[in-house]
Design an enzyme around this catalytic site. Structure first.
Site, PDB file in Angstrom:
ATOM      1  N   TYR A   1       0.833  -1.205   0.000  1.00  0.00           N
ATOM      2  CA  TYR A   1       0.000   0.000   0.000  1.00  0.00           C
ATOM      3  C   TYR A   1       0.868   1.255   0.000  1.00  0.00           C
ATOM      4  O   TYR A   1       0.626   2.164  -0.791  1.00  0.00           O
ATOM      5  CB  TYR A   1      -0.984  -0.009   1.168  1.00  0.00           C
ATOM      6  CG  TYR A   1      -2.290  -0.710   0.862  1.00  0.00           C
ATOM      7  CD1 TYR A   1      -2.339  -1.805   0.008  1.00  0.00           C
ATOM      8  CD2 TYR A   1      -3.477  -0.290   1.416  1.00  0.00           C
ATOM      9  CE1 TYR A   1      -3.527  -2.452  -0.268  1.00  0.00           C
ATOM     10  CE2 TYR A   1      -4.679  -0.932   1.150  1.00  0.00           C
ATOM     11  CZ  TYR A   1      -4.695  -2.010   0.303  1.00  0.00           C
ATOM     12  OH  TYR A   1      -5.872  -2.638   0.032  1.00  0.00           O
TER      13      TYR A   1
ATOM     14  N   GLU B   1       1.330   6.464  -6.929  1.00  0.00           N
ATOM     15  CA  GLU B   1       0.204   7.316  -7.301  1.00  0.00           C
ATOM     16  C   GLU B   1       0.555   8.793  -7.126  1.00  0.00           C
ATOM     17  O   GLU B   1       0.268   9.623  -7.999  1.00  0.00           O
ATOM     18  CB  GLU B   1      -1.009   6.965  -6.446  1.00  0.00           C
ATOM     19  CG  GLU B   1      -1.570   5.585  -6.722  1.00  0.00           C
ATOM     20  CD  GLU B   1      -2.609   5.154  -5.691  1.00  0.00           C
ATOM     21  OE1 GLU B   1      -3.068   6.001  -4.894  1.00  0.00           O
ATOM     22  OE2 GLU B   1      -2.963   3.969  -5.677  1.00  0.00           O
TER      23      GLU B   1
END
Length: 125
Positions: free
Chosen positions: A102, A109
């Site tokens: 994550y 991102e």
């Protein structure tokens, strides 16, 4: 293919909303929509994003967390593997990979957004 696969993940929101899966609607919505924002808001439009290393970091992180997750879900549908019968390596991967993947996915991102900034700035001089 990335755009289609990630866009189809919007069905996870629908499945959660209809109670077809036990995933909480709010966290499912946030996760799926953040991915859609990145790929459709930055990656698709900004050519610099296509060549930036963050694309590989992001996609590999997403894939490496989703493959064991869906394998876990699929095996859970088979009575021979459901509940306590789940192979421990798959169980361990399902509930531990996200701790590493994550943060790497989110980093990818964010860096995609940063890579897109010059392009986005050129749209509104």
């Amino acid at each position: 293919p990335l755009m289609y696969v990630q866009s189809s993940a919007a069905l996870e929101i629908v499945h959660s909303a209809l109670g077809m899966v036990r995933s909480p609607l709010s966290s499912t919505f946030i996760q799926v929509m953040s991915r859609l924002l990145v790929i459709w808001g930055f990656t698709w439009w900004a050519p610099a994003c296509h060549e930036h290393y963050s694309l590989l970091l992001m996609v590999m992180s997403w894939a490496a967390v989703e493959v064991p997750r869906y394998l876990f879900y699929s095996l859970n549908l088979i009575p021979a593997f459901s509940g306590d019968k789940m192979p421990s390596p798959i169980f361990a991967l399902r509930y531990s990979l996200f701790m590493v993947l994550y943060p790497t996915g989110i980093t990818g991102e964010i860096l995609q957004g940063v890579a897109a900034l010059p392009f986005l700035a050129s749209l509104n001089p």
